[in-house]
Design an enzyme around this catalytic site. Structure first.
Site, PDB file in Angstrom:
ATOM      1  N   VAL A 113     -54.670  51.541  -2.694  1.00  0.00           N
ATOM      2  CA  VAL A 113     -53.237  51.341  -2.496  1.00  0.00           C
ATOM      3  C   VAL A 113     -52.579  52.360  -3.426  1.00  0.00           C
ATOM      4  O   VAL A 113     -52.669  52.253  -4.642  1.00  0.00           O
ATOM      5  CB  VAL A 113     -52.784  49.909  -2.832  1.00  0.00           C
ATOM      6  N   PRO A 114     -51.973  53.404  -2.851  1.00  0.00           N
ATOM      7  CA  PRO A 114     -51.632  54.599  -3.638  1.00  0.00           C
ATOM      8  C   PRO A 114     -50.383  54.413  -4.505  1.00  0.00           C
ATOM      9  O   PRO A 114     -49.334  54.998  -4.236  1.00  0.00           O
ATOM     10  CB  PRO A 114     -51.407  55.655  -2.556  1.00  0.00           C
ATOM     11  N   CYS A 115     -50.498  53.634  -5.579  1.00  0.00           N
ATOM     12  CA  CYS A 115     -49.341  53.432  -6.455  1.00  0.00           C
ATOM     13  C   CYS A 115     -48.985  54.726  -7.183  1.00  0.00           C
ATOM     14  O   CYS A 115     -47.897  54.835  -7.751  1.00  0.00           O
ATOM     15  CB  CYS A 115     -49.587  52.277  -7.420  1.00  0.00           C
ATOM     16  N   HIS A 116     -49.904  55.702  -7.146  1.00  0.00           N
ATOM     17  CA  HIS A 116     -49.560  57.003  -7.769  1.00  0.00           C
ATOM     18  C   HIS A 116     -48.477  57.731  -6.968  1.00  0.00           C
ATOM     19  O   HIS A 116     -47.896  58.686  -7.450  1.00  0.00           O
ATOM     20  CB  HIS A 116     -50.806  57.882  -7.916  1.00  0.00           C
ATOM     21  N   ARG A 117     -48.196  57.264  -5.738  1.00  0.00           N
ATOM     22  CA  ARG A 117     -47.130  57.881  -4.937  1.00  0.00           C
ATOM     23  C   ARG A 117     -45.785  57.177  -5.141  1.00  0.00           C
ATOM     24  O   ARG A 117     -44.828  57.478  -4.442  1.00  0.00           O
ATOM     25  CB  ARG A 117     -47.503  57.833  -3.446  1.00  0.00           C
TER      26      ARG A 117
END
Lengths: 209, 251
Positions: free
Chosen positions: B156-160
């Protein structure tokens, strides 16, 4: 002060009492059993108090005897069946209230589950036969993967119930009473099965020589 | 040796795989395997409900897992088909069909994480945008703390997800420099992002289409330098006669 004789006997295995009932009365076995049963008694209480915390202990106390017995009963599926029996046991314990867990006779109970699973599994397998590998993937840990000592063959000469009884009594180490409960047969019948089973095995071994 | 003793010697040790199988099968422990990622080796934990955690593969990872999830963790082979699914999910930065175990978060947090998983690779969205997209425009701060508690970063790309003011912000998996590494890996220039944030530029518009976008939207990147218009707020763009892009849906 202990008598000298007591000390001398402490480490050695005393003569066994052959009663024909197959009862093992050696001191070492009795002592080991007392330790084991008090451990199991505590385990009942711990499972009732905190199932998730105590369940791994239950698994490590029971897995070797359970696997050893299943290994002789259903060699090709022993590992899967042992694993599945523990998972079913956990799911059942989850639904039991603490009093029921404390009252459980764990030694026999796990075998009731395992034998049931084994029976269903064998029935399903007979319906949809799959080729069984000669050497399963866990052959490395199995001390007798291809039955070099001939015990699978010898035991296969017994009637199904005799085989079960002998395996549960001597390889697994259940008591006659536990076997009587697991197999739902009178204790006298269990004793007779043990007697006849051992007789048959002895005869087979004599014929081999 | 009599026959009873010979039978007793047939007692054998159960293979270790049984205990592992039981622990995984009962849900008392999660399995884990190590995977490669743009920020180095990570452990991916899994159970019957799905992938439960992603963390840096160091010697304390097991302790952190047990501390947070109150379950043991043991090295194990992922269920059939999951190994490829996990590899692909890390590579693309989205779960795809891989099941995720969201039991460790609240329903709101789950909703936010699932929305975050829809942000395309190579693009970023601010906390506020995410809050608006789950129908809670006042919950930007809660969105921020949800990202910090994302159990499965990278997948789940929380870096985005960046700060509402456009700055890159914190990152749970090893700090802000790892977030920059990940964004760079996806083709974003983190220095440019920071520069826009400092100049308080939130949106980019095109004076030929009169559409405005998030700065990292694929449509914004196609706008050539001499048609590029910068906006500080959605209202400013609307006042200038621009409509929001349908792809990146700027506020």
């Amino acid at each position: 002060m202990l008598p000298a004789g007591g000390l001398r006997n402490a480490g050695a295995r005393p003569d066994r009492c052959e009663t024909g009932s197959g009862r093992d009365t050696s001191y070492a076995t009795i002592r080991a059993n007392v330790g084991f049963y008090s451990l199991m008694h505590d385990l009942n209480h711990r499972l009732a108090a905190n199932l998730d915390e105590a369940f791994p202990e239950f698994v490590s106390a029971m897995r070797d005897p359970l696997y050893s017995g299943m290994r002789r009963l259903q060699p090709h599926d022993a590992e899967d069946l042992t694993q599945e029996a523990f998972i079913r046991a956990y799911q059942a314990l989850k639904t039991y209230d603490p009093d029921r867990i404390r009252a459980l006779k764990l030694n026999g109970w796990i075998w009731t589950i395992a034998l049931n699973l084994g029976r269903n599994h064998a029935r399903n397998k007979a319906r949809r036969p799959t080729p069984a590998p000669l050497l399963d993937r866990h052959g490395v840990t199995d001390p007798d993967p291809v039955d070099i000592h001939g015990w699978d063959r010898r035991l296969s000469g017994l009637s199904p119930v005799q085989r079960k009884t002998v395996i549960l009594r001597f390889i697994v180490g259940l008591t006659n009473r536990e076997i009587s409960e697991v197999l739902d047969r009178p204790e006298g019948t269990v004793k007779a099965d043990i007697h006849r089973g051992l007789q048959r095995l002895r005869k087979t071994m004599e014929e081999e020589q | 040796m009599n026959i009873e003793e010979r039978l007793a010697q047939l007692k054998t040790a159960a293979p270790d795989t049984i205990t592992e199988g039981v622990m995984l099968g009962t849900g008392l422990a999660d399995g884990y395997a190590v995977f490669d990622s743009p920020i180095g080796d990570v452990i991916v934990a899994f159970n019957l409900n799905g992938v439960s955690a992603v963390d840096i593969a160091d010697s304390r990872a097991g302790d952190r897992f047990t501390g947070r999830f109150h379950r043991k963790i043991i090295q194990a082979e992922p269920p059939r088909g999951w190994t490829d699914g996990i590899r692909r999910a890390i590579e693309r930065g989205k779960p795809g069909t891989l099941p995720i175990d969201f039991r460790s978060v609240t329903d709101f947090q789950r909703q936010v994480l699932e929305e975050a998983a829809r942000i395309p690779k190579g693009q970023v969205r601010p906390y506020l945008w995410l809050a608006q997209h789950v129908g809670r425009p006042n919950a930007a701060r809660a969105v921020g703390s949800t990202m910090a508690r994302n159990p499965v970063p990278l997948i789940v790309p929380c870096h985005r997800v960046v700060r509402s003011d456009g700055h890159i912000g914190e990152y749970s998996l090893g700090g802000p420099h790892q977030k920059r590494t990940l964004l760079e890996h996806e083709g974003i220039n983190p220095d440019l992002l920071e520069q826009l944030a400092r100049r308080r530029v939130r949106f980019i518009g095109s004076d030929t289409t009169h559409i405005f976008c998030q700065p990292t939207c694929s449509n914004a990147r196609r706008i050539t330098a001499n048609h590029r218009v910068e906006f500080h707020a959605g209202g400013q763009a609307a006042d200038a006669g621009y409509r929001p892009c349908k792809v990146c849906q700027p506020a």
